[in-house]
Design an enzyme around this catalytic site. Structure first.
Site, PDB file in Angstrom:
ATOM      1  N   ARG A  50      30.410  23.032  45.813  1.00 38.02           N
ATOM      2  CA  ARG A  50      31.208  23.601  44.728  1.00 38.02           C
ATOM      3  C   ARG A  50      30.289  23.842  43.527  1.00 38.02           C
ATOM      4  O   ARG A  50      29.479  22.985  43.177  1.00 38.02           O
ATOM      5  CB  ARG A  50      32.337  22.649  44.319  1.00 38.02           C
ATOM      6  CG  ARG A  50      33.509  22.585  45.299  1.00 38.02           C
ATOM      7  CD  ARG A  50      34.302  23.887  45.355  1.00 38.02           C
ATOM      8  NE  ARG A  50      35.431  23.848  46.263  1.00 38.02           N
ATOM      9  CZ  ARG A  50      35.392  24.255  47.536  1.00 38.02           C
ATOM     10  NH1 ARG A  50      34.283  24.742  48.049  1.00 38.02           N
ATOM     11  NH2 ARG A  50      36.481  24.217  48.279  1.00 38.02           N
ATOM     12  N   GLU A  81      32.882  31.266  39.216  1.00 43.95           N
ATOM     13  CA  GLU A  81      32.944  32.265  40.291  1.00 43.95           C
ATOM     14  C   GLU A  81      34.025  33.260  39.919  1.00 43.95           C
ATOM     15  O   GLU A  81      35.099  32.827  39.493  1.00 43.95           O
ATOM     16  CB  GLU A  81      33.294  31.600  41.629  1.00 43.95           C
ATOM     17  CG  GLU A  81      32.156  30.750  42.152  1.00 43.95           C
ATOM     18  CD  GLU A  81      32.460  30.044  43.477  1.00 43.95           C
ATOM     19  OE1 GLU A  81      33.506  30.340  44.087  1.00 43.95           O
ATOM     20  OE2 GLU A  81      31.651  29.211  43.881  1.00 43.95           O
ATOM     21  N   HIS A 133      30.031  32.767  47.696  1.00 42.49           N
ATOM     22  CA  HIS A 133      30.913  31.752  48.296  1.00 42.49           C
ATOM     23  C   HIS A 133      31.480  32.216  49.645  1.00 42.49           C
ATOM     24  O   HIS A 133      32.681  32.477  49.777  1.00 42.49           O
ATOM     25  CB  HIS A 133      32.059  31.378  47.334  1.00 42.49           C
ATOM     26  CG  HIS A 133      32.663  30.033  47.657  1.00 42.49           C
ATOM     27  ND1 HIS A 133      33.270  29.240  46.724  1.00 42.49           N
ATOM     28  CD2 HIS A 133      32.741  29.340  48.824  1.00 42.49           C
ATOM     29  CE1 HIS A 133      33.708  28.125  47.302  1.00 42.49           C
ATOM     30  NE2 HIS A 133      33.395  28.168  48.586  1.00 42.49           N
TER      31      HIS A 133
HETATM   32  C1  DGY Z   1      35.981  25.544  51.729  1.00 47.72           C
HETATM   33  O1  DGY Z   1      36.739  25.783  52.678  1.00 47.72           O
HETATM   34  O2  DGY Z   1      36.238  24.650  50.927  1.00 47.72           O
HETATM   35  C2  DGY Z   1      34.738  26.346  51.613  1.00 47.72           C
HETATM   36  O3  DGY Z   1      34.200  26.265  50.345  1.00 47.72           O
HETATM   37  C3  DGY Z   1      34.949  27.771  52.020  1.00 47.72           C
HETATM   38  O4  DGY Z   1      33.715  28.442  52.140  1.00 47.72           O
END
Ligand code: DGY
Length: 328
Positions: free
Chosen positions: A240, A269, A288
């Site tokens: 994250r 983001e 992402h």
């Molecule tokens: C999630 O599923 O949490 C991931 O970050 C997706 O790429």
């Protein structure tokens, strides 16, 4: 399932809506090429029984309290830091998520970002587009070797394990890790060593972040940490964006405190196209897409739909964050 209405907050792989419809649910899809605004989502959820959402939907305490009638929230992601779990639990709303199925796809992105960064691939690709491939220059565009280097994993769970396995197989990397608890499987199968956080940041040639976002991990990779890392090290984050402080990261790269960075997640983001990171030689950024393969996204949508179906059919949720909310 007759009469039960599910709100899908954006366009998900079609399979999800199909499974829900076959199971008898009435499905509302947000068909637009942009996410719902918070107000639109708040209003739309009022006339639905279940919410099918994803990581950038803000399902905070205000949203949940305003929609306390919801029977279930099903998240299309393995991370669920966008959802206020304590409030959902307090209101007896089970929250589903999609673990396991995106492990390999996400580890591939972490590994790919590491290789791309070590050889400046994204930067060099951009330089060709700018007409800068002129002639062979033996001293230019040099990367760094990964063979026999030390890989540090912060948060050695399923994805971290797969990243470590790839790095060991490809580059015989020595694996060290820091976790809330020891990972005996990684120690047995990858000869990984548990180290303190301090040792992890000081010893890693590549430091790859695979933790979840919590109060403890928010902003953890900041000035003080980058300052202690090796000047030839690469920082990888596929977890994250809020786990690193992006201003401090930019500064650490500019001052040479660390050598490079590979990011699949940023803060905020989407990343601003003028962000200096996008111009740096030793930086690779992806939007992402850790779980972004056709097969993985289909598996995720199946799990997320199944969490709703099983909840209504059998009062159970195969992948619940807060199973205690189901008992009520
Ligand atoms: C999630 O599923 O949490 C991931 O970050 C997706 O790429």
């Amino acid at each position: 399932m007759e009469g039960k209405k599910v709100l899908l907050t954006r366009l998900f792989p079609e399979l999800g809506a199909n499974l829900l419809q076959e199971a008898g649910f009435e499905v509302t899809k947000w068909e637009h090429d942009k996410p719902m605004t918070q107000q639109e989502m708040l209003e739309a959820a009022k006339s639905h029984n279940a919410l099918f959402c994803t990581l950038s939907d803000k399902i905070d305490a205000d949203f949940i309290r305003a929609n306390s009638h919801l029977d279930v929230i099903s998240q299309f992601a393995v991370g669920y830091d966008n959802i206020d779990i304590p409030t959902a639990t307090e209101l007896n709303i089970p929250v589903g998520y999609t673990p396991n199925v995106l492990t390999d796809a996400t580890a591939d992105i972490a590994f790919g970002l590491m290789v791309a960064t070590s050889r400046k691939m994204f930067y060099l690709h951009k330089s060709i587009l700018k007409g800068e491939w002129t002639y062979f220059k033996p001293n230019a565009n040099l990367g760094i070797e990964l063979k026999n280097q030390t890989l540090g994993i912060f948060g050695l769970g399923r994805i971290g394990f797969e990243m470590a396995k790839r790095c060991q197989g490809a580059y015989n990397m020595n694996v060290i890790y820091h976790n809330r608890k020891a990972n005996p499987k990684a120690e047995r199968e990858l000869n990984a060593s548990y180290v303190s956080f301090e040792k992890l940041i000081k010893r890693s040639d590549v430091l790859s972040v695979h933790c979840s976002l919590t109060d403890k991990t928010k902003g953890l990779f900041n000035k003080g940490v980058f300052n202690k890392m090796k000047s030839n090290s690469i920082f990888i984050n596929t977890a994250r964006g809020l786990v690193h402080n992006e201003t401090d990261l930019i500064n650490a790269l500019q001052t040479g405190e660390i050598w490079g960075a590979g990011l699949d997640v940023t803060n905020p983001e989407p990343m601003n196209p003028n962000n200096p990171l996008l111009q740096m030689e030793n930086v690779s950024v992806m939007p992402h897409v850790g779980s972004g393969t056709v097969a993985t996204r289909n598996e995720m949508v199946k799990l997320a739909a199944n969490n709703i179906i099983e909840f209504y059919r059998n009062k159970r949720m195969p992948h619940a964050v807060n199973p205690e909310a189901i008992q009520h």
